[in-house]
Scaffold this active site. Structure first.
Site, short mmCIF file in Angstrom:
data_model
loop_
_atom_site.label_atom_id
_atom_site.label_comp_id
_atom_site.label_asym_id
_atom_site.label_seq_id
_atom_site.Cartn_x
_atom_site.Cartn_y
_atom_site.Cartn_z
N ASP A 282 37.57 37.88 104.33
CA ASP A 282 39.01 37.98 104.55
C ASP A 282 39.29 37.49 105.97
OD1 ASP A 282 41.68 38.38 104.23
OD2 ASP A 282 41.55 40.44 103.56
C1 BGC Z 1 44.76 39.36 103.50
C2 BGC Z 1 44.28 38.54 102.33
C3 BGC Z 1 44.80 37.14 102.42
C4 BGC Z 1 44.38 36.55 103.76
C5 BGC Z 1 44.77 35.10 103.93
C6 BGC Z 1 44.55 38.67 104.82
O1 BGC Z 1 45.18 39.33 105.85
O2 BGC Z 1 44.10 40.60 103.50
O3 BGC Z 1 44.68 39.15 101.13
O4 BGC Z 1 44.31 36.38 101.35
O5 BGC Z 1 44.96 37.32 104.79
O6 BGC Z 1 46.10 34.92 104.09
#
Ligand code: BGC
Length: 757
Positions: A282
């Site tokens: 993530d």
């Molecule tokens: C979130 C994810 C997301 C990623 C990219 C993160 O903060 O937890 O769900 O896909 O950002 O945008």
């Protein structure tokens, strides 16, 4: 011959995905053979040049130079065929090996045609509809150059304080798995090289929804039994369905953050489940392992790659430290080659190695994005997501020539229709409720007043308004706003009040400890009820709310979540009876935050709470609240009514190799045609680990005309009765099983059968 049959059987047993993992793809191997260690590490680096919604504090720099240097495997936050073509050209023409990029994005509930938030969509209990929403999202997003999606979020969530409950399918492992599969099938289609399909990412592996105290990013501590039986099934279901990539979660599991957890990413995901795609972190979750207390950037990056993480999102720890770790013998080159292979295989699966410009067709956006057909679908999907929570004196549906006071801070408010995590949607294109009412009921008299601010707390509003003004505090005083509303109400025959949560009061980093409707609006509701006119509450939220107070008022309540681009039209369709609501809750609504975590599939304990609900000393219950929720999982009303009768089981005994049929007759006994979600729950009476009181094992959504009856039949096999025992073996155990069939999880006992040895 015998051996041949045996090997064929074995191949089937291993499963296709396991097989593919062992098969090498010649184009990929050829590329790998030419790559330097640095170029392999470059493939593991995912950057965002900004432009999208950055959810962390870091945005990548010098992206173009890094692509040219072969230091980037993919980017996200870049869209439009022109921009994507430019990015691919830089990679293809200016980097040494010319490897195209993965182009990622968060397309969570529709691309530009925004659908209801996932929790809302899940309330439709319509898997075809959910799959189609993903298909349309894929068609629109790929038209804009995107080939890789960070969706679906399948985290089981039983804590409505957690804002990201909005992004998933609620609390149930069985239902959550069905929804997850439908989404992945919708995004990926039959063939990923088709330019209208995109690779899907299941997230967030794992247990992210069980963050302690419902506070986003918080720790998780859970027994393996609970993981395997209740939290892991949706991730496993999509791995079985062939999802292309897996995103790790921010939390720790057994004391090790998911992004560095070898047990999770290698032992379980790859070795046990046979996952053959790639794992992406993530947003900066590799770097965040420093704050978790796992070491410095080099140490956490090595931990991640050795655990089985293939791609580093934004943090650049892989890019800046892995070579050093290889030189120092802390990471093997073999481990890096394996990760690079998986990224290249993904590019191969998407058809990018053959044609880097597959998703850069400039004629597509106009044909495929925000089409009338897609908007029509968005309107339909929204109507299916609404849940009719409370019926009062058959106020609903309204006649199309009614004299209506449409009141509330969310009644004429474009900024809050799309819901959380809709960064690709444009709020200014959404249809507010007032507009929808005028469109659907042009002969109605509709007078509007705001009545109250979403919240009067400017400090709170500032926190919610990070992505735009979701809570606008009026210059007028609360009394003046209220007076306007009362004037309008008194001049009308019926009041429709649109109230609840703004977008971004749920979603990422939007946890709440108080999940009631904000005070400013509660006051408005009470005053409207005091007028004595019939009141309909149209309730908007990204989570189950505590509406104990409102449930006791003489009002009707329609829950609409955040309905998406066609919000107003869809709400009007239901309020004026063009569509009879059929949604059912997929997460339990508590009486108060004190009951959280709350879900239907609990254990009885050794001292079950009294069935009467009255307090009993030395039983599992509260001094100040019943155990039962305000609104149970599976619950939702209709303008009509349904009766269940003639519940039958085809045999009282079942052998492990056979099946039985459980059926019920459902009759539409009311005055409207309607749809009902018929739900089958089973309770394993005695087993080697304590069983939940009920587990959903099947559901069917049926349409019944006024007065019509249908018999609904579920086939149950021993496979449906399996669970993970204390050795984590997936088994069924002979004995007695009770079943329940109804339109909600508070179903009464309906019968039993015995699974024979
Ligand atoms: C979130 C994810 C997301 C990623 C990219 C993160 O903060 O937890 O769900 O896909 O950002 O945008």
């Amino acid at each position: 011959m015998k051996n041949f049959n045996l090997s064929v059987a074995l191949l089937f047993f291993i499963g296709l995905s396991g097989l593919q993992a062992q098969e090498k793809i010649p184009e990929v191997e050829e590329l790998l053979s030419k790559m330097t260690l640095e170029e392999k590490i470059g493939q593991l680096n995912l950057l965002t040049p900004g432009g999208g919604v950055a959810t962390g504090s870091v945005v990548s720099e010098d992206v173009e130079a890094k692509i040219k240097a072969g230091n980037v495997g993919g980017v996200f936050g870049v869209s439009s065929p022109e921009k994507v073509r430019q990015a691919q050209e830089i990679a293809v023409k200016s980097s040494r090996l010319g490897i195209p990029l993965l182009i990622g994005s968060d397309i969570i509930h529709g691309y530009k045609t925004t659908f209801p938030i996932p929790l809302g969509l899940s309330s439709s209990w319509d898997l075809e509809l959910i799959k189609e929403s993903a298909q349309i999202a894929a068609k629109e997003a790929t038209a804009d150059g995107i080939n890789w999606n960070f969706s679906p979020m399948v985290d089981i969530a039983r804590d409505p304080r957690w804002g990201r409950i909005a992004e998933g399918a609620g609390e149930d492992p069985y239902y959550g798995s069905q929804v997850a599969k439908a989404m992945v099938q919708g995004y990926q289609g039959e063939n990923l090289t088709q330019p209208n399909t995109m690779m899907s990412t299941v997230k967030h592996m794992a247990l992210y929804g069980a963050a302690e105290a419902g506070r986003d990013y918080n720790s998780v501590d859970m027994s393996r039994l609970k993981m395997f039986n209740e939290y892991l099934p949706p991730y496993k279901a999509v791995v079985d369905a062939g999802v292309g990539s897996v995103m790790t979660s921010f939390n720790d599991i057994d004391g090790i953050p998911a992004s560095g957890n070898k047990w999770l990413l290698t032992d379980l995901l790859r070795e046990k489940w046979g996952f053959d795609g790639f794992v992406v972190s993530d947003y900066t979750s590799v770097n965040e392992m420093i704050a978790h207390g796992m070491g410095d950037l080099q140490a956490v990056s090595a931990l991640a790659i050795n655990a089985g993480l293939d791609m580093d999102m934004v943090g650049e720890g892989f890019l800046t430290t892995l070579k050093k770790s290889v030189d120092e013998g802390k990471v093997s080159e073999e481990q890096i080659t394996k990760a690079a292979r998986r990224i290249l295989e993904a590019k191969h699966k998407l058809g990018l190695l053959e044609d880097p410009y597959l998703y850069s067709d400039e004629s597509r956006p106009e044909k495929d994005i925000l089409t009338e057909e897609n908007k029509k679908f968005a309107r339909k999907a929204a109507t299916r997501s609404f849940v009719f929570l409370k019926k009062h004196e058959n106020t609903l549906p309204l006649a199309k020539n009614s004299n209506i006071a449409l009141i509330g801070p969310l009644a004429d408010n474009k900024n809050n229709m799309l819901g959380t995590w809709a960064p690709t949607g444009d709020p200014s294109l959404s249809i507010p409720i007032l507009q929808g009412f005028k469109n659907v009921a042009p002969n109605a008299t509709i007078k509007y007043a705001k009545g109250a601010n979403i919240s009067n707390d400017s400090t709170f509003a500032k926190k919610v308004n990070v992505f735009g003004e979701r809570i606008s505090i009026s210059d007028k005083s609360s009394d003046a706003l209220l007076q306007e509303a009362l004037d309008v109400a008194n001049a009308s025959d019926i009041i429709v009040a649109v109230v609840g949560e703004a977008t971004e009061m749920s979603g990422e980093a939007a946890s709440r400890t108080d999940i009631t409707i904000p005070d400013s609006q509660k006051k408005l509701i009470r005053e409207l009820v005091n007028t004595g006119k019939p009141v309909v509450l149209v309730l908007m939220s990204g989570r189950p709310l505590d509406i104990s107070e409102e449930m006791n008022l003489p009002v009707s309540i329609l829950q609409i979540w955040h309905p998406g681009i066609e919000a107003g039209n869809a709400v009007a369709d239901v309020i004026f009876g063009d569509y009879n609501p059929s949604g059912k809750l997929t997460a339990t609504w508590p009486r108060s935050v004190g009951q959280i975590p709350i879900y239907y599939g609990v254990k009885t304990t050794g001292r079950p709470g009294p069935e009467s609900g009255d307090f009993q000393k030395f039983k599992t219950n509260y001094l100040d609240s019943p155990n039962t929720p305000l609104l149970p999982f599976g619950y939702g009303l209709s303008y009509t009514s349904f009766e269940y009768s003639d519940v039958k089981v085809s045999s009282k005994e079942m052998s492990a190799s056979a099946s039985i049929e459980i059926s019920a007759t459902v009759t539409n006994t009311g005055n409207y045609d309607g749809e009902e979600v018929v739900q089958l729950y089973i309770h394993d009476k005695v087993r080697s680990i304590t069983p939940p009181v009920k587990e959903l094992k099947g559901f069917q959504k049926i349409t019944l005309k006024k007065g019509e009856s249908k018999t609904v039949t579920f086939t149950v096999t021993a496979e449906d009765l399996k669970f993970y025992n204390s050795q984590l073996e997936y088994v069924f155990e002979p004995g007695e099983f009770e079943f329940f069939i109804a339109g909600s999880s508070d179903a009464e006992f309906a019968g039993s059968f015995t699974l024979k040895k």
